[in-house]
Write a protein that holds these residues in place. Sequence first.
Motif, PDB file in Angstrom:
ATOM      1  N   LYS A  80       0.859  -1.182   0.000  1.00  0.00           N
ATOM      2  CA  LYS A  80       0.000   0.000   0.000  1.00  0.00           C
ATOM      3  C   LYS A  80       0.892   1.229   0.000  1.00  0.00           C
ATOM      4  CE  LYS A  80      -3.733  -2.472   0.367  1.00  0.00           C
ATOM      5  NZ  LYS A  80      -4.716  -2.548  -0.734  1.00  0.00           N
ATOM      6  N   VAL A  81       0.855   1.959  -1.113  1.00  0.00           N
ATOM      7  CA  VAL A  81       1.698   3.145  -1.225  1.00  0.00           C
ATOM      8  C   VAL A  81       0.811   4.362  -1.424  1.00  0.00           C
ATOM      9  CG1 VAL A  81       3.681   1.904  -2.160  1.00  0.00           C
ATOM     10  CG2 VAL A  81       1.926   2.751  -3.714  1.00  0.00           C
ATOM     11  N   GLU A  82       1.395   5.506  -1.142  1.00  0.00           N
ATOM     12  CA  GLU A  82       0.673   6.773  -1.254  1.00  0.00           C
ATOM     13  C   GLU A  82       0.640   7.223  -2.704  1.00  0.00           C
ATOM     14  OE1 GLU A  82       0.969  11.326   0.523  1.00  0.00           O
ATOM     15  OE2 GLU A  82       2.459   9.789   1.058  1.00  0.00           O
ATOM     16  N   ARG A  83      -0.451   7.856  -3.098  1.00  0.00           N
ATOM     17  CA  ARG A  83      -0.576   8.394  -4.441  1.00  0.00           C
ATOM     18  C   ARG A  83      -0.800   9.894  -4.335  1.00  0.00           C
ATOM     19  NH1 ARG A  83       1.646   4.623  -5.597  1.00  0.00           N
ATOM     20  NH2 ARG A  83       1.007   2.771  -6.783  1.00  0.00           N
ATOM     21  N   PHE A  84      -0.041  10.664  -5.100  1.00  0.00           N
ATOM     22  CA  PHE A  84      -0.182  12.117  -5.097  1.00  0.00           C
ATOM     23  C   PHE A  84       0.296  12.632  -6.442  1.00  0.00           C
ATOM     24  CE2 PHE A  84       3.817  10.838  -3.176  1.00  0.00           C
ATOM     25  CZ  PHE A  84       4.756  11.532  -3.939  1.00  0.00           C
ATOM     26  N   HIS A  85      -0.166  13.832  -6.764  1.00  0.00           N
ATOM     27  CA  HIS A  85       0.245  14.449  -8.023  1.00  0.00           C
ATOM     28  C   HIS A  85       1.697  14.914  -7.911  1.00  0.00           C
ATOM     29  CE1 HIS A  85      -3.742  14.432  -9.901  1.00  0.00           C
ATOM     30  NE2 HIS A  85      -4.225  14.654  -8.660  1.00  0.00           N
ATOM     31  N   PHE A  86       2.432  14.738  -8.979  1.00  0.00           N
ATOM     32  CA  PHE A  86       3.862  15.071  -8.935  1.00  0.00           C
ATOM     33  C   PHE A  86       4.344  15.500 -10.319  1.00  0.00           C
ATOM     34  CE2 PHE A  86       3.497  10.684 -10.160  1.00  0.00           C
ATOM     35  CZ  PHE A  86       4.485  10.478 -11.104  1.00  0.00           C
ATOM     36  N   ASP A  87       5.410  16.286 -10.289  1.00  0.00           N
ATOM     37  CA  ASP A  87       6.099  16.693 -11.507  1.00  0.00           C
ATOM     38  C   ASP A  87       7.339  15.811 -11.645  1.00  0.00           C
ATOM     39  OD1 ASP A  87       7.438  17.822 -13.617  1.00  0.00           O
ATOM     40  OD2 ASP A  87       7.523  19.861 -12.788  1.00  0.00           O
ATOM     41  N   PRO A  88       7.398  14.933 -12.634  1.00  0.00           N
ATOM     42  CA  PRO A  88       8.542  14.010 -12.745  1.00  0.00           C
ATOM     43  C   PRO A  88       9.872  14.720 -12.981  1.00  0.00           C
ATOM     44  CG  PRO A  88       7.195  13.956 -14.724  1.00  0.00           C
ATOM     45  CD  PRO A  88       6.434  14.768 -13.732  1.00  0.00           C
ATOM     46  N   ASN A  89       9.813  15.987 -13.398  1.00  0.00           N
ATOM     47  CA  ASN A  89      11.054  16.736 -13.613  1.00  0.00           C
ATOM     48  C   ASN A  89      11.594  17.362 -12.329  1.00  0.00           C
ATOM     49  OD1 ASN A  89      11.360  16.442 -16.523  1.00  0.00           O
ATOM     50  ND2 ASN A  89       9.511  17.695 -16.681  1.00  0.00           N
ATOM     51  N   LEU A  91      10.667  15.775  -8.946  1.00  0.00           N
ATOM     52  CA  LEU A  91      10.563  14.837  -7.841  1.00  0.00           C
ATOM     53  C   LEU A  91      11.933  14.227  -7.529  1.00  0.00           C
ATOM     54  CD1 LEU A  91       8.318  13.707  -6.027  1.00  0.00           C
ATOM     55  CD2 LEU A  91       8.198  11.728  -7.569  1.00  0.00           C
ATOM     56  N   ASP A  92      12.274  14.142  -6.227  1.00  0.00           N
ATOM     57  CA  ASP A  92      13.550  13.568  -5.835  1.00  0.00           C
ATOM     58  C   ASP A  92      13.414  12.058  -5.611  1.00  0.00           C
ATOM     59  OD1 ASP A  92      12.129  13.382  -3.499  1.00  0.00           O
ATOM     60  OD2 ASP A  92      13.314  14.865  -2.405  1.00  0.00           O
ATOM     61  N   THR A  93      14.508  11.434  -5.203  1.00  0.00           N
ATOM     62  CA  THR A  93      14.522   9.975  -5.044  1.00  0.00           C
ATOM     63  C   THR A  93      13.543   9.512  -3.965  1.00  0.00           C
ATOM     64  OG1 THR A  93      16.864   9.949  -5.669  1.00  0.00           O
ATOM     65  CG2 THR A  93      16.015   7.994  -4.562  1.00  0.00           C
ATOM     66  N   THR A  94      13.459  10.257  -2.869  1.00  0.00           N
ATOM     67  CA  THR A  94      12.542   9.892  -1.782  1.00  0.00           C
ATOM     68  C   THR A  94      11.098   9.925  -2.265  1.00  0.00           C
ATOM     69  OG1 THR A  94      14.087  10.830  -0.174  1.00  0.00           O
ATOM     70  CG2 THR A  94      11.829  10.424   0.571  1.00  0.00           C
ATOM     71  N   GLY A  95      10.752  10.938  -3.063  1.00  0.00           N
ATOM     72  CA  GLY A  95       9.389  11.046  -3.585  1.00  0.00           C
ATOM     73  C   GLY A  95       9.042   9.893  -4.502  1.00  0.00           C
ATOM     74  N   ALA A  98       8.339   6.913  -2.447  1.00  0.00           N
ATOM     75  CA  ALA A  98       7.034   7.014  -1.777  1.00  0.00           C
ATOM     76  C   ALA A  98       5.900   6.614  -2.704  1.00  0.00           C
ATOM     77  CB  ALA A  98       6.832   8.442  -1.271  1.00  0.00           C
ATOM     78  N   LEU A  99       6.127   6.740  -4.020  1.00  0.00           N
ATOM     79  CA  LEU A  99       5.111   6.355  -5.003  1.00  0.00           C
ATOM     80  C   LEU A  99       5.149   4.862  -5.308  1.00  0.00           C
ATOM     81  CD1 LEU A  99       5.460   9.327  -7.493  1.00  0.00           C
ATOM     82  CD2 LEU A  99       3.476   8.845  -6.050  1.00  0.00           C
ATOM     83  N   GLY A 100       6.104   4.137  -4.698  1.00  0.00           N
ATOM     84  CA  GLY A 100       6.185   2.704  -4.926  1.00  0.00           C
ATOM     85  C   GLY A 100       7.269   2.303  -5.910  1.00  0.00           C
ATOM     86  N   VAL A 101       8.050   3.270  -6.375  1.00  0.00           N
ATOM     87  CA  VAL A 101       9.134   2.970  -7.311  1.00  0.00           C
ATOM     88  C   VAL A 101      10.330   2.447  -6.512  1.00  0.00           C
ATOM     89  CG1 VAL A 101      10.692   3.950  -9.042  1.00  0.00           C
ATOM     90  CG2 VAL A 101       8.306   4.730  -8.911  1.00  0.00           C
ATOM     91  N   SER A 102      10.988   1.417  -7.022  1.00  0.00           N
ATOM     92  CA  SER A 102      12.150   0.863  -6.318  1.00  0.00           C
ATOM     93  C   SER A 102      13.277   1.889  -6.267  1.00  0.00           C
ATOM     94  CB  SER A 102      12.633  -0.413  -7.024  1.00  0.00           C
ATOM     95  OG  SER A 102      13.168  -0.097  -8.298  1.00  0.00           O
ATOM     96  N   ARG A 103      14.156   1.695  -5.287  1.00  0.00           N
ATOM     97  CA  ARG A 103      15.273   2.621  -5.121  1.00  0.00           C
ATOM     98  C   ARG A 103      16.175   2.624  -6.359  1.00  0.00           C
ATOM     99  NH1 ARG A 103      17.798   5.120  -0.934  1.00  0.00           N
ATOM    100  NH2 ARG A 103      20.028   5.557  -1.207  1.00  0.00           N
ATOM    101  N   THR A 105      15.386   2.011  -9.494  1.00  0.00           N
ATOM    102  CA  THR A 105      14.739   2.733 -10.585  1.00  0.00           C
ATOM    103  C   THR A 105      14.702   4.228 -10.312  1.00  0.00           C
ATOM    104  OG1 THR A 105      13.350   0.787 -11.028  1.00  0.00           O
ATOM    105  CG2 THR A 105      12.641   2.875 -11.970  1.00  0.00           C
ATOM    106  N   ALA A 106      14.495   4.607  -9.040  1.00  0.00           N
ATOM    107  CA  ALA A 106      14.500   6.031  -8.691  1.00  0.00           C
ATOM    108  C   ALA A 106      15.862   6.653  -8.974  1.00  0.00           C
ATOM    109  CB  ALA A 106      14.133   6.207  -7.217  1.00  0.00           C
ATOM    110  N   MET A 107      16.924   5.915  -8.687  1.00  0.00           N
ATOM    111  CA  MET A 107      18.262   6.419  -8.978  1.00  0.00           C
ATOM    112  C   MET A 107      18.508   6.494 -10.485  1.00  0.00           C
ATOM    113  SD  MET A 107      20.424   4.407  -6.015  1.00  0.00           S
ATOM    114  CE  MET A 107      21.982   5.093  -6.583  1.00  0.00           C
ATOM    115  N   THR A 108      17.929   5.544 -11.232  1.00  0.00           N
ATOM    116  CA  THR A 108      18.038   5.594 -12.691  1.00  0.00           C
ATOM    117  C   THR A 108      17.386   6.855 -13.239  1.00  0.00           C
ATOM    118  OG1 THR A 108      18.063   3.173 -12.842  1.00  0.00           O
ATOM    119  CG2 THR A 108      17.463   4.396 -14.833  1.00  0.00           C
TER     120      THR A 108
END
Length: 308
Positions: A80-89, A91-95, A98-103, A105-108
């Motif tokens: 169960k992860v949080e869903r919120f509106h975000f700007d992909p340009n 958003l940092d790694t923590t954000g 929080a959306l359920g993306v693996s660490r 992939t977030a670093m990628t």
Amino acid sequence: MKQDLWSVYCRFSKKERQGIIILLVLTITCAAMPALWEYHTPPAIFLEQDSLFRADVRALRDVYLGNAVASRNMDSGRSKVERFHFDPNMLDTTGWMALGVSRQTAMTIQRYRMKGGRFRRKEDLLRIYGLPPALGKELLPYVSIPAGFKERDTTGLRQLKQRNISYVRRRFPALDINTADSAQWESLPGIGPVLAARIVRFREKLGGFYAIGQVGETFGLPDTTFNKIQPYLIMNKVSLKKLDINQTDEKSLAQHPYIRYKLARLIVLYRSNHGPFRRLEDLLGIPLVDDSIYRKIELYIKIENSPL
């Protein structure tokens, strides 16, 4: 005669003996390096490197298996992860995590942005390597890219390319290879004080140049540098200093770059056994002299008062 020739071929100068010793030392050192490395490198280092390699393999496996794992987690409802509106340009790694993306992939994504990559449309999110398609489609409704975002403005670059900018290429004066001194050689591109001195010294030892290509034979002069300076080289007059092969001693003959020590010994030995040279072509009777060597040295030797 055969014994004398054998002693000439098997006799080495001081520099040649030094070169042989250095070559032997390098050969022994290279042969001993693997054993020295194994002796001075503790096995623990190899174990540590092996563990790091295994960790990298596990991380890579997680990336490839991320799609299936994420899909199972979403289908089973265990994640169960949080869903919120975000700007992909922005958003940092923590954000992203929080959306359920693996660490991983977030670093990628962060590396992609650091290299200048940008999300221009929502659908660009689905092109991220390592992001499960199911998760990407689930996040699409929450992607919010500002309306004012535009692609990089390349108008200025296009205008700069369209301008007629003329570059003034530096021109160098023509240089006579047989009369130029060190300062004049230094005025050419890529020629510093060391190379300039070597060219002048090489010319003096030869007794002058008879072809522009001989400049390229200077020790330490790269072919690229010679090709760069060749258009500026000229040869107005050729006046070569020649050696009388019947009068010049072994030491003086050996100082010529095209003769050197072994050939100088054979020339003197030939004179001792056969008498003075009658023609320059008699040099071809020396075992070490073939047609190519003869063509190089024939303009630097002479015979005065040739015996009948």
